[in-house]
Design an enzyme around this catalytic site. Structure first.
Site, PDB file in Angstrom:
ATOM      1  N   LYS A 187      96.381  -9.120  -8.389  1.00  0.00           N
ATOM      2  CA  LYS A 187      96.247  -7.674  -8.193  1.00  0.00           C
ATOM      3  C   LYS A 187      94.770  -7.313  -7.995  1.00  0.00           C
ATOM      4  O   LYS A 187      93.893  -8.148  -8.159  1.00  0.00           O
ATOM      5  CB  LYS A 187      96.864  -6.914  -9.371  1.00  0.00           C
ATOM      6  CG  LYS A 187      98.351  -7.226  -9.600  1.00  0.00           C
ATOM      7  CD  LYS A 187      99.245  -6.782  -8.434  1.00  0.00           C
ATOM      8  CE  LYS A 187     100.587  -7.472  -8.400  1.00  0.00           C
ATOM      9  NZ  LYS A 187     101.633  -6.889  -9.211  1.00  0.00           N
TER      10      LYS A 187
HETATM   11  C1  LIG Z   1     103.073  -7.032  -9.677  1.00  0.00           C
HETATM   12  C2  LIG Z   1     104.090  -5.942  -9.621  1.00  0.00           C
HETATM   13  C3  LIG Z   1     104.904  -5.626 -10.728  1.00  0.00           C
HETATM   14  C4  LIG Z   1     104.940  -6.443 -11.976  1.00  0.00           C
HETATM   15  O1  LIG Z   1     103.726  -6.713 -12.557  1.00  0.00           O
HETATM   16  P1  LIG Z   1     103.564  -8.047 -13.461  1.00  0.00           P
HETATM   17  O2  LIG Z   1     102.263  -7.837 -14.139  1.00  0.00           O
HETATM   18  O3  LIG Z   1     103.577  -9.204 -12.525  1.00  0.00           O
HETATM   19  O4  LIG Z   1     104.704  -8.090 -14.426  1.00  0.00           O
HETATM   20  C5  LIG Z   1     105.751  -4.548 -10.618  1.00  0.00           C
HETATM   21  N1  LIG Z   1     105.845  -3.830  -9.486  1.00  0.00           N
HETATM   22  C6  LIG Z   1     105.099  -4.115  -8.404  1.00  0.00           C
HETATM   23  C7  LIG Z   1     105.238  -3.273  -7.187  1.00  0.00           C
HETATM   24  C8  LIG Z   1     104.223  -5.193  -8.425  1.00  0.00           C
HETATM   25  O5  LIG Z   1     103.517  -5.500  -7.336  1.00  0.00           O
END
Ligand SMILES: *Cc1c(COP(=O)(O)O)cnc(C)c1O
Length: 363
Positions: A187
């Site tokens: 991210k």
């Molecule tokens: C990455 C993501 C999640 C989940 O996040 P994690 O930290 O991997 O559990 C949820 N929704 C979207 C749109 C994402 O890109």
């Protein structure tokens, strides 16, 4: 060009620098490793990104979604309207609290949930709408909040890809009852694993804090049934270092995207709505569905890593396929999209190579 110079450009490059390592070691040496002062400081500092009065840190973005739904009282018999064109976590969180996701179609241009489709799906069991700000591009919060208000529905924003995105200067994560962020390594900023729930409601924030820690505020004085979704202080310390870089990284992503917008010729570039601040978690273009595999292969041959988010929309994944819904705009996007590297560690030379490789595509 030599082979060394033509190093493969990955689609994402998670950053773990000396400052992150030092922060982690400092916490480990302190002995206070579980949820403690670093978590509290990270929560306070992240309110600047979310634009909300409160933030509650948890161990992942998925936990953030689940916790927010639990705190909203969403459960069996309830329906939550979600886009199918997202990461599976968006719908999984709804199922994990025992409620039913109802899949809306998306807008062809923004790839985000289509308010008209949402309106057509609202029924007696609907309790909430979950817009996902896909790729870092904010959903149409003006129309979605108007729709939610008209029908008495809650909004839970999945901002897991959208740290710092805004609509008319207002940060995503501050439009509804709650917003959620992910700090997974790929991210825009990370804490190894981690997540955050944002809200303006103090009572709701307290419920989130109870739910993430077995329902306790005082040790062994459990008030409600809760889970363990705590963030560690090691993660929070790393997250705080990354947060200090977020603005600069976002500006770099936006500058990279501006070059792509101006210079890419062979593909359809992503439009941004008036008033929207896209933070380019991904820079996602469209090509003809029949040409996409070839485009991916040609880019790979040119040393440019590209990826498809997401090749299978959620409504066609095994846990949801029985629902048998028809989402033509979603299906088309899933067949046409491809994301190219836009991360802040790209050099000018990398950018030149990405642009040259895309413009040389034979489609
Ligand atoms: C990455 C993501 C999640 C989940 O996040 P994690 O930290 O991997 O559990 C949820 N929704 C979207 C749109 C994402 O890109």
């Amino acid at each position: 060009m030599s082979d060394e110079q033509r190093e493969f450009i990955p689609p994402a490059r998670p950053h773990i620098g000396e400052a992150e390592i030092e922060a982690a070691v400092r916490v480990l040496r302190s002995g206070m490793v579980v949820q403690g002062p670093e978590v509290a400081a990270f929560e306070e500092e992240f309110t600047k990104v979310s634009g909300t009065a409160h933030c509650v840190a948890v161990n992942s973005g998925t936990s953030a979604l689940q916790l927010a739904l639990l705190a909203m009282g969403v459960g069996p018999g309830d329906e939550v309207i979600v886009p199918s064109f997202s990461f599976a976590a968006s719908a999984n969180a709804v199922r994990l609290v025992g409620a039913d996701p109802v899949f809306a179609d998306i807008e062809a241009d923004s790839f985000n949930i289509d308010p008209d489709s949402v309106a057509s799906l609202i029924g007696p069991k609907t309790v909430a709408i979950m817009p996902v700000h896909l790729y870092g591009n904010p959903a149409d919060m003006t129309r979605l909040t108007a729709l939610a208000d008209r029908h008495g529905l809650a909004i839970l924003e999945d901002a897991c890809q959208a740290h710092g995105a805004q609509v008319d200067g207002k940060p995503v994560g501050s439009f509804g009852k709650a917003g959620t962020f992910s700090f997974y390594p790929t991210k825009n900023m990370h804490s190894l694993e981690g997540g955050m729930v944002s809200t303006d409601d103090a009572q709701f924030a307290r419920t989130l804090r109870l739910l993430r820690n077995q329902g306790m505020e005082q040790r062994y004085a459990n008030e409600i049934v809760g889970a363990n979704m705590r963030m560690t202080d090691v993660s929070a310390a790393i997250g705080r270092v990354q947060l200090g870089q977020l603005d600069a990284w976002t500006e770099q992503r936006r500058a990279n995207a501006a070059r792509f917008d101006a210079e890419l010729k062979t593909v359809v570039t992503p439009p941004v709505a008036a008033g929207a601040r896209h933070i380019y978690h991904q820079y996602t273009v469209r090509v003809d569905a029949a040409e996409r595999d070839s485009a991916l292969a040609q880019l790979k041959d040119a040393g440019v890593g590209s990826a498809v988010y997401y090749p299978t929309p959620i409504h066609k994944l095994i846990p949801y396929a029985h629902m048998d819904v028809d989402l033509p705009v979603t299906d088309r996007a899933a067949a046409e999209v491809l994301s190219i590297p836009v991360h802040p560690s790209l050099t000018e030379g990398d950018l030149d190579r990405v642009i040259a490789a895309v413009n040389a595509l034979e489609l």
